[in-house]
Design an enzyme around this catalytic site. Structure first.
Site, PDB file in Angstrom:
ATOM      1  N   GLU A 254      -8.479  19.232  -1.980  1.00 40.35           N
ATOM      2  CA  GLU A 254      -7.154  19.850  -2.031  1.00 40.35           C
ATOM      3  C   GLU A 254      -6.527  20.030  -0.489  1.00 40.35           C
ATOM      4  O   GLU A 254      -6.788  20.953  -0.067  1.00 40.35           O
ATOM      5  CB  GLU A 254      -7.230  21.315  -2.533  1.00 40.35           C
ATOM      6  CG  GLU A 254      -7.567  21.306  -4.222  1.00 40.35           C
ATOM      7  CD  GLU A 254      -7.064  22.339  -4.895  1.00 40.35           C
ATOM      8  OE1 GLU A 254      -6.400  22.332  -5.627  1.00 40.35           O
ATOM      9  OE2 GLU A 254      -7.744  23.639  -4.487  1.00 40.35           O
TER      10      GLU A 254
ATOM     11  N   HIS B 107     -11.960  27.930  -2.857  1.00 43.57           N
ATOM     12  CA  HIS B 107     -10.466  27.717  -2.933  1.00 43.57           C
ATOM     13  C   HIS B 107      -9.939  27.960  -1.684  1.00 43.57           C
ATOM     14  O   HIS B 107     -10.316  29.098  -0.998  1.00 43.57           O
ATOM     15  CB  HIS B 107     -10.031  28.291  -4.143  1.00 43.57           C
ATOM     16  CG  HIS B 107      -8.553  27.830  -4.293  1.00 43.57           C
ATOM     17  ND1 HIS B 107      -7.542  28.477  -3.566  1.00 43.57           N
ATOM     18  CD2 HIS B 107      -8.246  26.967  -4.983  1.00 43.57           C
ATOM     19  CE1 HIS B 107      -6.441  27.652  -3.908  1.00 43.57           C
ATOM     20  NE2 HIS B 107      -6.676  26.689  -4.953  1.00 43.57           N
TER      21      HIS B 107
ATOM     22  N   SER C 131       0.139  20.640  -5.720  1.00 48.67           N
ATOM     23  CA  SER C 131       1.366  20.241  -6.296  1.00 48.67           C
ATOM     24  C   SER C 131       1.291  19.251  -7.305  1.00 48.67           C
ATOM     25  O   SER C 131       2.469  18.278  -7.445  1.00 48.67           O
ATOM     26  CB  SER C 131       2.434  20.095  -5.127  1.00 48.67           C
ATOM     27  OG  SER C 131       2.651  21.005  -4.067  1.00 48.67           O
TER      28      SER C 131
ATOM     29  N   GLY D  24      -2.344  24.187 -10.265  1.00 46.93           N
ATOM     30  CA  GLY D  24      -2.570  25.571 -10.282  1.00 46.93           C
ATOM     31  C   GLY D  24      -0.949  25.784 -11.001  1.00 46.93           C
ATOM     32  O   GLY D  24      -1.198  25.940 -12.120  1.00 46.93           O
ATOM     33  N   GLY D  25       0.063  25.952 -10.292  1.00 46.48           N
ATOM     34  CA  GLY D  25       1.413  26.483 -10.946  1.00 46.48           C
ATOM     35  C   GLY D  25       1.776  25.823 -12.287  1.00 46.48           C
ATOM     36  O   GLY D  25       2.063  26.622 -13.160  1.00 46.48           O
TER      37      GLY D  25
ATOM     38  N   ASN E 139      -6.038  25.919 -12.888  1.00 46.77           N
ATOM     39  CA  ASN E 139      -6.327  27.243 -12.140  1.00 46.77           C
ATOM     40  C   ASN E 139      -5.168  28.155 -12.259  1.00 46.77           C
ATOM     41  O   ASN E 139      -4.296  28.097 -11.470  1.00 46.77           O
ATOM     42  CB  ASN E 139      -6.539  26.659 -10.562  1.00 46.77           C
ATOM     43  CG  ASN E 139      -6.669  28.032  -9.624  1.00 46.77           C
ATOM     44  OD1 ASN E 139      -6.915  29.123 -10.189  1.00 46.77           O
ATOM     45  ND2 ASN E 139      -6.465  27.723  -8.184  1.00 46.77           N
TER      46      ASN E 139
HETATM   47  P1  PGA Z   1      -0.775  24.114  -7.104  1.00 37.93           P
HETATM   48  O1  PGA Z   1      -2.273  24.704  -6.603  1.00 37.93           O
HETATM   49  O2  PGA Z   1      -0.926  22.993  -8.204  1.00 37.93           O
HETATM   50  O3  PGA Z   1      -0.058  25.233  -7.434  1.00 37.93           O
HETATM   51  O4  PGA Z   1      -0.310  23.377  -5.751  1.00 37.93           O
HETATM   52  C1  PGA Z   1      -3.318  24.061  -6.930  1.00 37.93           C
HETATM   53  C2  PGA Z   1      -4.562  24.634  -6.470  1.00 37.93           C
HETATM   54  O5  PGA Z   1      -4.395  25.970  -5.535  1.00 37.93           O
HETATM   55  O6  PGA Z   1      -5.704  24.629  -6.990  1.00 37.93           O
END
Ligand code: PGA
Length: 236
Positions: free
Chosen positions: A162, A92, A201, A222-223, A9
């Site tokens: 999530e 989301h 995370s 995500g990140g 993402n």
């Molecule tokens: P993150 O985000 O891996 O940066 O924690 C996950 C997401 O929002 O799908």
């Protein structure tokens, strides 16, 4: 560990130029898992061209629930299909938090996506205070029931668990606790066979600890998915 689904993402982290460069790197990287990439809307078409015939599918981060009309700023599912999308992320937590999306809206979007042939990835997850109050499962059940109202047994969806407090905080759920939730979700939908992925995370160091659990069918990242070195390690 079998083949799992890893969804990237990219949120609003990359413009089209950077998205195309990263898509090429991921296309050419070694992959053990099925990979799905969700760039921002404006990068979808170019990223889809880069990934054509690569086995990597492209996903939108959102869509609107109607097909046509006076909805300034919205994007319909058919337009997403036309530019190469196969999947769409719906509900989301950032959409729910900043844009006040409700699960009733998510449900409308889900039904529309299924009708069009876009595969939905439905996000659910509890807040930290709900978790602390021991309400996690009640919250998830309500979210799932509302979001999935009216779907047919044959409809193919992915559920992303999530926990909101774990998103972008550097504090993921423990794999053991995630496993419990995944098992509960699968038990709740015993007559279905949906894949359940974990998000929050995930990075190149902790991904394997989640992926080795059989009830965790994959990850929503995500990140770390916007960084080629980190993401390459996750999908390897
Ligand atoms: P993150 O985000 O891996 O940066 O924690 C996950 C997401 O929002 O799908």
């Amino acid at each position: 560990m079998g083949r799992k689904i890893i969804i990237a993402n990219w949120k609003m982290y990359l413009g089209t130029h950077k998205a195309v460069i990263l898509a090429k790197k991921i296309r050419d990287a070694q992959k053990k898992h099925e990979v799905i990439i969700a760039p921002s809307f404006t990068a979808i078409e170019e990223v889809a061209m880069v990934l054509a015939q690569s086995g990597i599918d492209v996903c939108a981060q959102n869509m609107f629930y109607d097909d046509y009309g006076a909805y300034t700023g919205e994007i319909c599912g058919q337009d997403l299909l036309d530019i190469g999308c196969k999947y769409v992320i719906l509900g989301h937590s950032e959409r729910r938090k900043y844009f006040k999306e409700t699960y009733e809206m998510v449900n409308k979007k889900l039904l529309r996506a299924l009708k069009l042939g876009l595969k939905p990835i439905i996000c659910v997850g509890e807040e930290l205070n709900e978790r602390r109050a021991g309400k996690t499962w009640d919250i998830l059940k309500h979210q799932l029931k509302t979001a999935l109202k009216g779907i047919k047994k044959s409809d193919e969806i992915i559920i992303a668990y999530e926990p909101i407090w774990a998103i972008g905080t550097g504090h993921p759920e423990t794999p053991k606790d995630a496993e419990k939730i995944h098992k509960a979700i699968k038990k709740f939908f015993l007559d279905r066979n949906d894949k359940v992925v974990y998000g929050g995370s995930i990075d190149e160091n902790n991904a394997k600890n989640f992926l080795k659990i059989s009830d965790i069918d994959g990850l929503l990242v995500g990140g770390a998915s916007a960084n080629s070195d980190k993401f390459s390690k996750i999908i390897k």
